[in-house]
Every structure is written in structure tokens, then in C-alpha cells.
Design an enzyme around this catalytic site. Structure first.
Site, PDB file in Angstrom:
ATOM      1  N   HIS A 182      41.279  41.575   8.267  1.00 16.83           N
ATOM      2  CA  HIS A 182      40.569  41.523   6.994  1.00 16.83           C
ATOM      3  C   HIS A 182      40.419  42.922   6.396  1.00 16.83           C
ATOM      4  O   HIS A 182      40.706  43.145   5.215  1.00 16.83           O
ATOM      5  CB  HIS A 182      39.187  40.891   7.185  1.00 16.83           C
ATOM      6  CG  HIS A 182      38.286  41.051   5.996  1.00 16.83           C
ATOM      7  ND1 HIS A 182      38.348  40.236   4.893  1.00 16.83           N
ATOM      8  CD2 HIS A 182      37.312  41.966   5.737  1.00 16.83           C
ATOM      9  CE1 HIS A 182      37.447  40.636   4.007  1.00 16.83           C
ATOM     10  NE2 HIS A 182      36.805  41.676   4.491  1.00 16.83           N
ATOM     11  N   HIS A 207      41.612  45.185   2.499  1.00 13.18           N
ATOM     12  CA  HIS A 207      40.959  46.235   1.712  1.00 13.18           C
ATOM     13  C   HIS A 207      41.705  47.561   1.644  1.00 13.18           C
ATOM     14  O   HIS A 207      41.694  48.224   0.600  1.00 13.18           O
ATOM     15  CB  HIS A 207      39.567  46.505   2.277  1.00 13.18           C
ATOM     16  CG  HIS A 207      38.580  45.407   2.043  1.00 13.18           C
ATOM     17  ND1 HIS A 207      38.267  44.943   0.783  1.00 13.18           N
ATOM     18  CD2 HIS A 207      37.823  44.679   2.906  1.00 13.18           C
ATOM     19  CE1 HIS A 207      37.356  43.975   0.880  1.00 13.18           C
ATOM     20  NE2 HIS A 207      37.080  43.799   2.158  1.00 13.18           N
ATOM     21  N   GLU A 249      35.088  42.051  -2.536  1.00 13.50           N
ATOM     22  CA  GLU A 249      35.451  40.971  -1.616  1.00 13.50           C
ATOM     23  C   GLU A 249      36.148  39.797  -2.299  1.00 13.50           C
ATOM     24  O   GLU A 249      37.147  39.283  -1.791  1.00 13.50           O
ATOM     25  CB  GLU A 249      34.206  40.465  -0.875  1.00 13.50           C
ATOM     26  CG  GLU A 249      33.639  41.448   0.136  1.00 13.50           C
ATOM     27  CD  GLU A 249      34.538  41.683   1.344  1.00 13.50           C
ATOM     28  OE1 GLU A 249      35.585  41.018   1.477  1.00 13.50           O
ATOM     29  OE2 GLU A 249      34.188  42.554   2.154  1.00 13.50           O
ATOM     30  N   SER A 263      42.910  38.328   2.425  1.00 12.63           N
ATOM     31  CA  SER A 263      43.112  38.179   3.869  1.00 12.63           C
ATOM     32  C   SER A 263      42.943  36.731   4.328  1.00 12.63           C
ATOM     33  O   SER A 263      42.975  36.458   5.526  1.00 12.63           O
ATOM     34  CB  SER A 263      42.127  39.082   4.636  1.00 12.63           C
ATOM     35  OG  SER A 263      40.786  38.770   4.295  1.00 12.63           O
TER      36      SER A 263
END
Length: 266
Positions: free
Chosen positions: A122, A127, A167, A186
């Protein structure tokens, strides 16, 4: 954020290198192979550019020193090894120092499709590509500094802004909607759902609305907010966000767009 976790982060050696097992590397490889074709069609160009810059290993979990070299050169950021769960204070402290927290564990096969804790797939796949981008890096740094100085109550409001941008954010790119939120990028299910499903609402992003919108971490999102363009993150960073937090507190939260979480029987 869950209060406990079954996961234990791995520790690196003196060179920042982690000796991942064959099974851990295999899980990374399968996650990567599944997600790449989805994001190439649906992610914003800024994310794809970052992915090219990072040159992530397709077959093994990337080593953080390799990622750090690229991030430092492009935006002055670094990653920081952290345990599976960290508190808000440590999270904001790291971001304020241009360090992006990466929990050094990878999900098990039992939670291959979804887990609540942010694992290394993730954090790195979702990110880190965008941390090569100046607008995203500046917004995340500013957010960290604001959160570090904020009260406990105000941090809860700030968390909503992070949720609906970093997010789970969408962005308008010319005439198309694209994804930039790492929580979507993700997740194979949410990558498709966020753009292709008729179920969720997709509203233009205003900071005050994001600050007032409740969310749940364990469901597909019922609402996404859309940036008008990617570099609008620069403008968001220059707003008086804490004044908007005060306004959001006075206005109160919107009604949740989801049912309350069922309490487990004790």
C-alpha cells in the site's frame, strides 16, 4: 486506525536492507502483477510518471534505500521504517519532516485482497510514486506541519481531508476522471469501483466539505472528491486549512453515507 494488529514489521540491517522471505517476495510479485494493468488505465499521469521514476522491482519487495535515492533527488523526501501501527502524533511528525511512514510488513495470503493496516505494498506502490511529484509532496509536507501543531480534536478533522485526497482522491485530467489516492491505487477492487461503478457519489472537492464528511475504512467508499486538476494541490496547501477546520467544527458533520459498523458480540 485499528487498535491492534497481527502484523510485525521487519527490521532492516545497517544499510537499510530487509531480508524478505521468498513467500513475502512472491506475494509482492502477485499483487504487483495484478494491479499494474489496472492503474495504467486509471491512474493519473503524475502517478504513472512517478512509477517510471521509481522503477519498482516487479518480482521482489523494493528496498527503501533505493526508493529514498529517487525521492531525495526529486522532492527531498525519504521513507521511514515504522511498526505496523503508529499514532497520529508520530505520523504528523514524520510528514512534517518530509519522511513518509512505511510499515515494513506485507499482507498474508488470507488478507490478500484487503487489509485495514497499511502494508508495504500500500505505502510503496500506492503512495511513493506521487511523492516524486512537487505538488503532492508540498501538500503532504504542509499537511504534516499542520497536523503536528494541531489539537487532538482538530487532527480528527484533518484526517478526513487526508482520507479524501491522499488516500481516496480522484482528479480531473482533461475530460477524464483519474485516480491519485493511494488507498484506491493499491486496491484492485476499489481501482475499478472508484471509476467504473455507478454506486458511489463523485463530487468536486472543497476542503470544508471533506473536513465534514465521515468515512469508514473497511468498506468501498460511498463518496469520492474530485480535484479540478492535479496542481490544485499547491493551492490547497496555501489555504488557511486550520481556519476551515474551525468552520467545519461550527457547522458539524454531514450525515454518514454508510450504515454504522456492527459491534462484535462480547
Amino acid at each position: 486506525m485499528p487498535k491492534s494488529t497481527q502484523y510485525q514489521s521487519r527490521e532492516s540491517d545497517e544499510n537499510g536492507v530487509i531480508d524478505w522471505s521468498d513467500e513475502e517476495n512472491q506475494i509482492w510479485s502477485e499483487l504487483y502483477e495484478r494491479q499494474i494493468p489496472l492503474v495504467k488505465e486509471r491512474a493519473c499521469q503524475e502517478y504513472l510518471d512517478g512509477l517510471d521514476l521509481l522503477k519498482l522491482n516487479e518480482k521482489a519487495i523494493p528496498q527503501l534505500p533505493d526508493i529514498n535515492k529517487v525521492l531525495m533527488e526529486k522532492t527531498g523526501w525519504q521513507t521511514a521504517e515504522v511498526p505496523a501501527l503508529i499514532n497520529f502524533g508520530e505520523f504528523f511528525r514524520l510528514l512534517a519532516n518530509k519522511q513518509f511512514p512505511v510499515a515494513t510488513f506485507i499482507r498474508t495470503r488470507e488478507e490478500f485482497d484487503y487489509l485495514q493496516e497499511p502494508d508495504i505494498f500500500h505505502e510503496v506502490f500506492g503512495h511513493c510514486p506521487l511523492l516524486t511529484n512537487p505538488a503532492f509532496a508540498h501538500f503532504t509536507h504542509t499537511y504534516g506541519k499542520l497536523g503536528l501543531a494541531a489539537s487532538k480534536e482538530d487532527r480528527v478533522y484533518l484526517a478526513r481531508l487526508y482520507w479524501f485526497t491522499v488516500e481516496f482522491g480522484l482528479v480531473r485530467a482533461k475530460d477524464e476522471l483519474k485516480i491519485y489516492g493511494g488507498g484506491i491505487l493499491s486496491s484492485p477492487g476499489e481501482t475499478i469501483y472508484a471509476l467504473d461503478s455507478d454506486t458511489p457519489l463523485r463530487n468536486p472537492l472543497t476542503v470544508i466539505d471533506a473536513l465534514r464528511t465521515p468515512y469508514r475504512i473497511d468498506i468501498m467508499q460511498p463518496l469520492y472528491y474530485i480535484l479540478p486538476e492535479f496542481d490544485h494541490l499547491f493551492e490547497l496547501a496555501e489555504m488557511d486549512i486550520m481556519a476551515l477546520v474551525e468552520k467545519a467544527k461550527s457547522l458539524g458533520l454531514f450525515s454518514p453515507l454508510f450504515p454504522p459498523k456492527e459491534k462484535k458480540a462480547s
